[in-house]
Design an enzyme around this catalytic site. Sequence first.
Site, PDB file in Angstrom:
ATOM      1  N   GLY A  95     -26.931  42.126  26.293  1.00 30.44           N
ATOM      2  CA  GLY A  95     -26.171  41.294  27.199  1.00 30.44           C
ATOM      3  C   GLY A  95     -26.792  39.585  26.753  1.00 30.44           C
ATOM      4  N   GLY A  96     -27.836  39.553  26.174  1.00 29.22           N
ATOM      5  CA  GLY A  96     -28.117  38.233  25.643  1.00 29.22           C
ATOM      6  C   GLY A  96     -28.556  37.243  26.711  1.00 29.22           C
ATOM      7  N   GLU A 148     -39.873  48.283  25.233  1.00 32.15           N
ATOM      8  CA  GLU A 148     -39.437  49.143  26.252  1.00 32.15           C
ATOM      9  C   GLU A 148     -40.322  50.690  26.136  1.00 32.15           C
ATOM     10  OE1 GLU A 148     -35.195  49.254  26.660  1.00 32.15           O
ATOM     11  OE2 GLU A 148     -35.361  50.945  28.005  1.00 32.15           O
ATOM     12  N   ASN A 202     -31.219  48.801  21.131  1.00 29.48           N
ATOM     13  CA  ASN A 202     -30.534  48.374  22.277  1.00 29.48           C
ATOM     14  C   ASN A 202     -30.540  47.007  22.097  1.00 29.48           C
ATOM     15  OD1 ASN A 202     -29.896  50.635  23.384  1.00 29.48           O
ATOM     16  ND2 ASN A 202     -31.837  50.782  24.359  1.00 29.48           N
ATOM     17  N   GLU A 236     -36.459  52.026  10.728  1.00 33.61           N
ATOM     18  CA  GLU A 236     -35.531  52.127  11.637  1.00 33.61           C
ATOM     19  C   GLU A 236     -34.817  53.314  11.460  1.00 33.61           C
ATOM     20  OE1 GLU A 236     -34.171  50.550  14.521  1.00 33.61           O
ATOM     21  OE2 GLU A 236     -33.045  52.559  14.355  1.00 33.61           O
ATOM     22  N   ARG A 282     -31.685  45.881  41.066  1.00 33.02           N
ATOM     23  CA  ARG A 282     -30.641  46.765  40.426  1.00 33.02           C
ATOM     24  C   ARG A 282     -30.862  48.072  41.342  1.00 33.02           C
ATOM     25  NH1 ARG A 282     -31.648  45.533  34.037  1.00 33.02           N
ATOM     26  NH2 ARG A 282     -29.994  43.388  34.018  1.00 33.02           N
ATOM     27  N   ALA A 312     -38.572  43.567  20.004  1.00 29.06           N
ATOM     28  CA  ALA A 312     -40.073  43.789  19.697  1.00 29.06           C
ATOM     29  C   ALA A 312     -40.463  44.032  18.523  1.00 29.06           C
ATOM     30  CB  ALA A 312     -40.568  45.101  20.813  1.00 29.06           C
TER      31      ALA A 312
HETATM   32  C1  LIG Z   1     -26.294  47.578  26.633  1.00 30.59           C
HETATM   33  C2  LIG Z   1     -27.524  46.796  27.191  1.00 30.59           C
HETATM   34  C3  LIG Z   1     -27.876  45.546  27.664  1.00 30.59           C
HETATM   35  C4  LIG Z   1     -28.610  44.911  27.894  1.00 30.59           C
HETATM   36  N1  LIG Z   1     -28.753  43.417  28.311  1.00 30.59           N
HETATM   37  C5  LIG Z   1     -30.043  42.894  28.504  1.00 30.59           C
HETATM   38  C6  LIG Z   1     -29.930  41.550  28.682  1.00 30.59           C
HETATM   39  O1  LIG Z   1     -29.166  40.730  28.845  1.00 30.59           O
HETATM   40  N2  LIG Z   1     -31.185  41.132  29.080  1.00 30.59           N
HETATM   41  C7  LIG Z   1     -32.591  41.803  28.892  1.00 30.59           C
HETATM   42  O2  LIG Z   1     -33.497  41.063  29.302  1.00 30.59           O
HETATM   43  N3  LIG Z   1     -32.348  42.996  28.571  1.00 30.59           N
HETATM   44  C8  LIG Z   1     -31.211  43.720  28.513  1.00 30.59           C
HETATM   45  N4  LIG Z   1     -31.386  45.011  28.336  1.00 30.59           N
HETATM   46  C9  LIG Z   1     -32.513  45.821  27.928  1.00 30.59           C
HETATM   47  C10 LIG Z   1     -33.084  45.221  26.703  1.00 30.59           C
HETATM   48  O3  LIG Z   1     -32.083  45.042  25.669  1.00 30.59           O
HETATM   49  C11 LIG Z   1     -33.947  46.336  26.082  1.00 30.59           C
HETATM   50  O4  LIG Z   1     -35.014  46.719  26.833  1.00 30.59           O
HETATM   51  C12 LIG Z   1     -34.431  45.962  24.586  1.00 30.59           C
HETATM   52  O5  LIG Z   1     -33.574  45.738  23.671  1.00 30.59           O
HETATM   53  C13 LIG Z   1     -35.563  46.674  24.192  1.00 30.59           C
HETATM   54  O6  LIG Z   1     -35.968  46.343  22.793  1.00 30.59           O
HETATM   55  P1  LIG Z   1     -37.023  47.155  21.899  1.00 30.59           P
HETATM   56  O7  LIG Z   1     -37.401  46.245  20.918  1.00 30.59           O
HETATM   57  O8  LIG Z   1     -38.260  47.665  22.844  1.00 30.59           O
HETATM   58  O9  LIG Z   1     -36.177  48.431  21.647  1.00 30.59           O
HETATM   59  P2  LIG Z   1     -34.696  48.487  20.921  1.00 30.59           P
HETATM   60  O10 LIG Z   1     -33.962  47.301  20.747  1.00 30.59           O
HETATM   61  O11 LIG Z   1     -34.162  49.618  21.544  1.00 30.59           O
HETATM   62  O12 LIG Z   1     -35.318  49.115  19.586  1.00 30.59           O
HETATM   63  C14 LIG Z   1     -36.011  50.152  19.219  1.00 30.59           C
HETATM   64  C15 LIG Z   1     -35.441  50.762  17.800  1.00 30.59           C
HETATM   65  O13 LIG Z   1     -36.375  51.776  17.464  1.00 30.59           O
HETATM   66  C16 LIG Z   1     -35.736  52.904  16.789  1.00 30.59           C
HETATM   67  N5  LIG Z   1     -36.089  54.068  16.770  1.00 30.59           N
HETATM   68  C17 LIG Z   1     -36.495  55.023  18.057  1.00 30.59           C
HETATM   69  N6  LIG Z   1     -37.003  56.052  17.570  1.00 30.59           N
HETATM   70  C18 LIG Z   1     -37.441  55.868  16.219  1.00 30.59           C
HETATM   71  C19 LIG Z   1     -37.895  56.782  15.291  1.00 30.59           C
HETATM   72  N7  LIG Z   1     -38.451  57.963  15.648  1.00 30.59           N
HETATM   73  N8  LIG Z   1     -38.229  56.611  14.030  1.00 30.59           N
HETATM   74  C20 LIG Z   1     -37.653  55.197  13.427  1.00 30.59           C
HETATM   75  N9  LIG Z   1     -37.136  54.547  14.582  1.00 30.59           N
HETATM   76  C21 LIG Z   1     -37.017  54.806  15.708  1.00 30.59           C
HETATM   77  C22 LIG Z   1     -34.403  52.700  17.675  1.00 30.59           C
HETATM   78  O14 LIG Z   1     -33.349  53.433  17.034  1.00 30.59           O
HETATM   79  C23 LIG Z   1     -34.059  51.370  17.730  1.00 30.59           C
HETATM   80  O15 LIG Z   1     -33.433  50.697  17.208  1.00 30.59           O
HETATM   81  C24 LIG Z   1     -29.947  45.538  27.896  1.00 30.59           C
HETATM   82  C25 LIG Z   1     -29.860  46.970  27.322  1.00 30.59           C
HETATM   83  C26 LIG Z   1     -28.485  47.531  27.134  1.00 30.59           C
HETATM   84  C27 LIG Z   1     -28.872  48.936  26.507  1.00 30.59           C
END
Ligand SMILES: Cc1cc2nc3c(=O)[nH]c(=O)nc-3n(C[C@H](O)[C@H](O)[C@H](O)COP(=O)(O)OP(=O)(O)OC[C@H]3O[C@@H](n4cnc5c(N)ncnc54)[C@H](O)[C@@H]3O)c2cc1C
Lengths: 509, 185
Positions: A96-97, A476, A91, A83, A343, A64
Site C-alpha cells: 500500500g505504499g 519479512e 509483496n 526471484e 491491528r 529488502a
Molecule cells: C497487500 C499488502 C499491502 C501492504 N502494505 C504495506 C504498507 O503500506 N506499508 C508497510 O510498511 N507494509 C505493508 N505491507 C507489508 C510489506 O509490504 C511486506 O512486509 C514487505 O513487502 C516484505 O518485503 P520483503 O522484501 O521482505 O519481501 P517480499 O517483497 O515479499 O519479497 C520476497 C520475494 O522473495 C521471493 N521468494 C520467496 N521464496 C523464494 C525462493 N524459494 N526462491 C526465490 N525467490 C523466492 C518471493 O516470491 C518474493 O517476490 C503490505 C503487505 C501486503 C501483502
Amino acid sequence: MTDESGHGKGALTRRGFLKTTGGAALAGVAAGGLFNVPQKAFGADMPNNWDEQVDVVVVGSGFAGLAAAIEAKQAGASVLVLEKMRVPGGNSIINGGVFAVAGSAKQEAEGIKDSPELLLADMLKAGLNLNHVQLAKLVAEKSREAVEWTQSLGVEYREKVVHLGGHSVPRSWSTHNSSGSAIVQKQIEKTKQLGIEIRLQSFLTAIIQDASGRVVGVKVREKYRFPAQDSGTVKHIKANKALVLAAGGFSADMYFRTLQDPTLTEKVDTTNQPGATAEVLLEALRIGSTPVQISWIQLGPWTSPDEKGMGVGYVFNAMAGFVEGVMVDPTTGKRFINELADRKIRSDAIFRTGHPSVTIADSRGVKGVHNLERSLEVGVVKKFDTIESLAAEYKIPPVALQETINLWNGFVEQRKDEQFDRYMQKDQQTIAVGPFYACRCWPKVHHTMGGVQINDKAQVIGLNRKPVPGLYAAGEVTGGVHGAVRLGSCAVTDCIVFGRIAGQHAAKA
Amino acid sequence: MMIQRTSEFFRRLAIGIGLAGLVSFPTLILCHGYISVHADTPTLSSPSGGDCQACHKSTMVPADHPKTSGMAMPDCIACHKQETPSLGNRMPLSHTHLLNGVVCRDCHAEIDPAGYVDKGTCMTCHKPQDLLIATRDVRPANPHDSHYGPELDCDLCHHVHAPSENFCNQCHAFGFTIPSPIIIR
Ligand SMILES: Cc1cc2nc3c(=O)[nH]c(=O)nc-3n(C[C@H](O)[C@H](O)[C@H](O)COP(=O)(O)OP(=O)(O)OC[C@H]3O[C@@H](n4cnc5c(N)ncnc54)[C@H](O)[C@@H]3O)c2cc1C
C-alpha cells in the site's frame, strides 16, 4: 524442502548427516579416524561443478532484496538477484505504499511532534515488548534516512503524512500512487543502471555450506514455473562472499501458517501474493539458523470480505472509516473498539463479534481516499444519500446507528473520545454531510512477524549463537523487529533499513 | 530428451524437404504432424493452413461453410467481422497467429517448440506502449498499466496454445476477460 537429491529428508547439518548416514560415517570414524569422514559431511549438497559464480546472491526481489542488491553492488560486489515468481517485487510491489518515518519535515509542516524514540515506543507497545529492541531501535533511528534513500532513487511521496492504527501520531508517508510499486519500480530502475540482473523464475531449493559450515552458494531451479515444484532445471550458483535471504513472509503458505496458528485455515483469506511461502525460512532453519517468534501471524483489520485479497476497499477503511468515521457492529449499530488501535486488537475485536463490521464516513471524510471511484465501481464501498438508507443496506438498527453517530459527533466537538479514547485528528470533522459511504470489514492474513534471527549487521544467527558465516537476511523473512504485532507502515522501513545493511555487510563478507 | 531430438530431426528433415505454404511444412510436422509435442493437438491430415475442416470437422465449422483451405485471416474477416457467429474470442491465439502468417518457427525458432517463448519475442510485433493505449478504457483497471509496470511477461495472461487467463485475478476479482481478438496485421 524436497528436491530430487533427497537431502530434504534431513541430511545437511552435521548432526542431521550423522543421523541419516550414521552407519557409514561412524564406520569411517572407526576404521580410519575422523579424517575418514566423507568430505561432504557438512556440504553434502556441494556440487562437483558450479554453474556460475558471483560475489553476492540475493534471494527475493522485494524492498529488502533490492535494497541489499543495490548496496552490495555499490560497495563493489557483483550481485545476482533470484526471484522464483514470474513477476518481480513480491509483496512489496503490491503493497500500500505507506512508510513510517519518525520526525520528518512533513510532520513539522503540520505541527506534529515526533521522534525515533516515540516510534520505538509505539513499536514496542504494539509488539507487546516481544521486539528485539536493538533491531527495532535501528529501524526507528534510520527511518528518515531510509525514506530519503528512496527519494534519492526518485520515489515521490504525497504531501501529507497519514495516521495509521497503533501510531501515537500521524507519521507515515504515502507514495504518490499509494502503492509500494512506486518504490520497487525505482529500485528496479536502479538495479538496471547498476547492471544487476534480477533473474525471474529462479527458485532457491537449497543453501549450500562448505565443510566448515560457511554458506558458499545455492541450488536453484531456473525457468521454474510457480507452483510446480519440479519445473525448471537445477543449477548451482556459487556465492563468493555472501548469500542474502530476502524471501519475504509466509502468509500464503497454508500448510506452514496453519501449523503455527491452526485458526488460520483456508477459510481465512490473505492479502499476500501467492508466492509468499515458507520454503526459504525452512531451508534457513534446516541449516541451523535460529527461529524467532514464528507463530505471531498478523491479520489486517481493514480488508473487506466483498473482494479477494487486499483489494481496493482497505483504502477507504484505513484512510476514512477508521480515521474520519466510525466502525460499528451491524447487529447493534454501536462502536466496539478504538478504530485506531493496533491491528491485532482490531482484528481480534472484529472476529469476536462473529461477523463483518461496517465502517462509515461522510463526504468530507473520504477526501483522502484516492481510489474512491474505483472502490465504488467494484462495489466494495457503497454510497448513500442518508444514514437511514445506509442502515437499511447493512441491516443495522437505524435508530441505534444514528445515536452512535450523534455520540461520536459530540466527542469530535469536545475533541475527546470518551468511549475508546481514539486520537482526534487536528482537523477532525463530524459525520454529518452526505453523501455517506460505507464498507464491510473482515480480517485477512497479512504479515508474519517471525523469522530467522539476525543481528544489527543483518547476519543470520545460528543455533550456536554465532553468525552463520556468509549468511545474511533482511525483511519479512526475519523475526524480532516487530515482536507480536507489526505496526502499519513499519514493514517498508524495516525492509529498506535492514536490506541496505545486509547489502553493505554482505559485500564485505 | 527423446522428443527434443526427434523433433529436431524432423525439423531439419522438413526444412531440407523445403516445403512451404501458408503454414510451412515444418510447422505442420512439428505441431500437427507425426510427433505432436502438444499431446492434445489434433493432427492435420493435409498440409494446408486454413483448412479448418481437416481438424474440426462439422462440430465447429458448419457443413455448408465455404472451403477454408488456403484462406488467411483477411478472408475469414471478410465474412466474420460483423456477422454472427463472430470469430472473436473463439479461436486460440495459435490459430490467429497462423492465419496471420505467423508460423510456429517465427516464435519458436531457436528452441524446442515445447519451450516457453520470451516476452521479447512477442514484443517484436506487439509494442507495450500500443497495448497500454489499446486497453486504457478497460475497467476497473488497465491491465497493461498495473503496479507491475508495462512490461510483464505476456504469457501470464495470453496463452497461445491454451485458454488465456486473467493473471490479475489471482489477487483481484476483475470482471474483464482476456480476449483472443481477431486482428489483421
Ligand atoms: C497487500 C499488502 C499491502 C501492504 N502494505 C504495506 C504498507 O503500506 N506499508 C508497510 O510498511 N507494509 C505493508 N505491507 C507489508 C510489506 O509490504 C511486506 O512486509 C514487505 O513487502 C516484505 O518485503 P520483503 O522484501 O521482505 O519481501 P517480499 O517483497 O515479499 O519479497 C520476497 C520475494 O522473495 C521471493 N521468494 C520467496 N521464496 C523464494 C525462493 N524459494 N526462491 C526465490 N525467490 C523466492 C518471493 O516470491 C518474493 O517476490 C503490505 C503487505 C501486503 C501483502
